[in-house]
Design an enzyme around this catalytic site. Structure first.
Site, mmCIF file in Angstrom:
data_model
loop_
_atom_site.group_PDB
_atom_site.id
_atom_site.type_symbol
_atom_site.label_atom_id
_atom_site.label_comp_id
_atom_site.label_asym_id
_atom_site.label_seq_id
_atom_site.Cartn_x
_atom_site.Cartn_y
_atom_site.Cartn_z
ATOM 1 N N ILE A 263 7.486 -1.961 6.934
ATOM 2 C CA ILE A 263 7.331 -0.667 7.040
ATOM 3 C C ILE A 263 8.058 -0.177 5.491
ATOM 4 C CG2 ILE A 263 7.696 1.425 8.203
ATOM 5 C CD1 ILE A 263 6.032 -0.619 9.700
ATOM 6 N N LYS A 264 7.231 0.617 4.929
ATOM 7 C CA LYS A 264 7.677 1.243 3.753
ATOM 8 C C LYS A 264 8.413 2.507 4.091
ATOM 9 C CE LYS A 264 5.559 1.172 -0.349
ATOM 10 N NZ LYS A 264 4.700 1.328 -1.458
ATOM 11 N N ILE A 265 9.680 2.577 3.572
ATOM 12 C CA ILE A 265 10.455 3.585 3.938
ATOM 13 C C ILE A 265 11.063 4.331 2.775
ATOM 14 C CG2 ILE A 265 12.620 4.616 5.168
ATOM 15 C CD1 ILE A 265 10.577 3.707 6.790
ATOM 16 N N ALA B 193 3.041 -1.052 4.834
ATOM 17 C CA ALA B 193 2.600 0.190 5.183
ATOM 18 C C ALA B 193 3.620 1.049 5.220
ATOM 19 C CB ALA B 193 1.971 -0.036 6.549
ATOM 20 N N THR C 165 0.757 -1.245 0.157
ATOM 21 C CA THR C 165 0.081 0.011 0.015
ATOM 22 C C THR C 165 0.805 0.963 0.064
ATOM 23 O OG1 THR C 165 -0.160 0.186 2.341
ATOM 24 C CG2 THR C 165 -1.903 -1.265 1.347
#
Length: 215
Positions: free
Chosen positions: A82-84, A56, A27
């Site tokens: 975790i998207k960074i 996310a 997402t």
């Protein structure tokens, strides 16, 4: 090659998951904003549907806020990744989160240099946006091939997610190159299922059966 869906629409995700091949979900803030729903609730619902990595993305752009948001998102479910975004602060956050045993997906990656740095910082996944590279007149698949070659050369554990998929042939080419994962929009997955010869074959079988049953 594993198949993820790039969506925050619960019904889309549920429909595609029911077909039996879905391995994960990605997402981003834009996708969630389209749904006009609470971000945390959307991620919780996705985790209840798909048993695989659920990416996310953080909203913050500085190191402290990225880490703070990541800690909260990671509490939602063990499968949350975790998207960074790939920035200097992003790399610092990826390194810190690695030490905290929080999985990360380096996003908005547009060069092999960025992918290599993300991997060495400890990213679990890197997401080259091949469609957006095509948009500016370069070759996104060439970029993907470079990343995969480098990772293979040095036996890097970080997995490459072919992202920003624009058409079914992006998926085919990514698979041929050995991409670990492709994250694909709902409409492209639907196109992948369909083929005019399949439809024509079904029509022919049914017509033949109907004709024979009338004898």
């Amino acid at each position: 090659m594993r198949i993820f869906i790039d969506s925050a629409n619960i019904e889309e995700i549920r429909e595609i998951n029911s077909m039996g091949f879905l391995d994960g979900v990605t997402t981003n803030p834009s996708l969630v904003a389209k749904e006009k729903r609470n971000y945390r609730q959307v991620i919780q619902e996705i985790c209840a549907i798909v048993n695989g990595p659920i990416s996310a993305e953080v909203i913050g752009t500085d190191y402290e806020s990225m880490v703070r948001e990541a800690e909260e998102l990671a509490k939602i479910h063990p499968n949350v990744v975790i998207k960074i975004p790939l920035t200097e602060d992003g790399l610092k956050a990826i390194s810190t989160l690695r030490d905290m045993d929080i999985s990360t997906n380096a996003t908005l990656v547009f060069s092999a240099n960025q992918a290599l740095l993300a991997a060495r910082a400890g990213a679990s996944f890197v997401s080259p946006f091949i469609g957006r590279v095509d948009d500016i007149g370069n070759d996104g698949l060439f970029l993907l091939q470079d990343m995969l070659s480098i990772f293979d050369q040095y036996m890097i554990d970080t997995e490459v997610i072919a992202a920003s998929i624009r058409h079914p042939m992006h998926v085919v080419e990514a698979a041929k190159m050995g991409s670990h994962i492709a994250t694909i929009p709902y409409n492209i997955i639907k196109q992948m299922v369909k083929h005019p010869l399949t439809d024509a074959g079904i029509e022919k079988f049914l017509a033949d059966w109907k004709q024979n049953s009338q004898k």
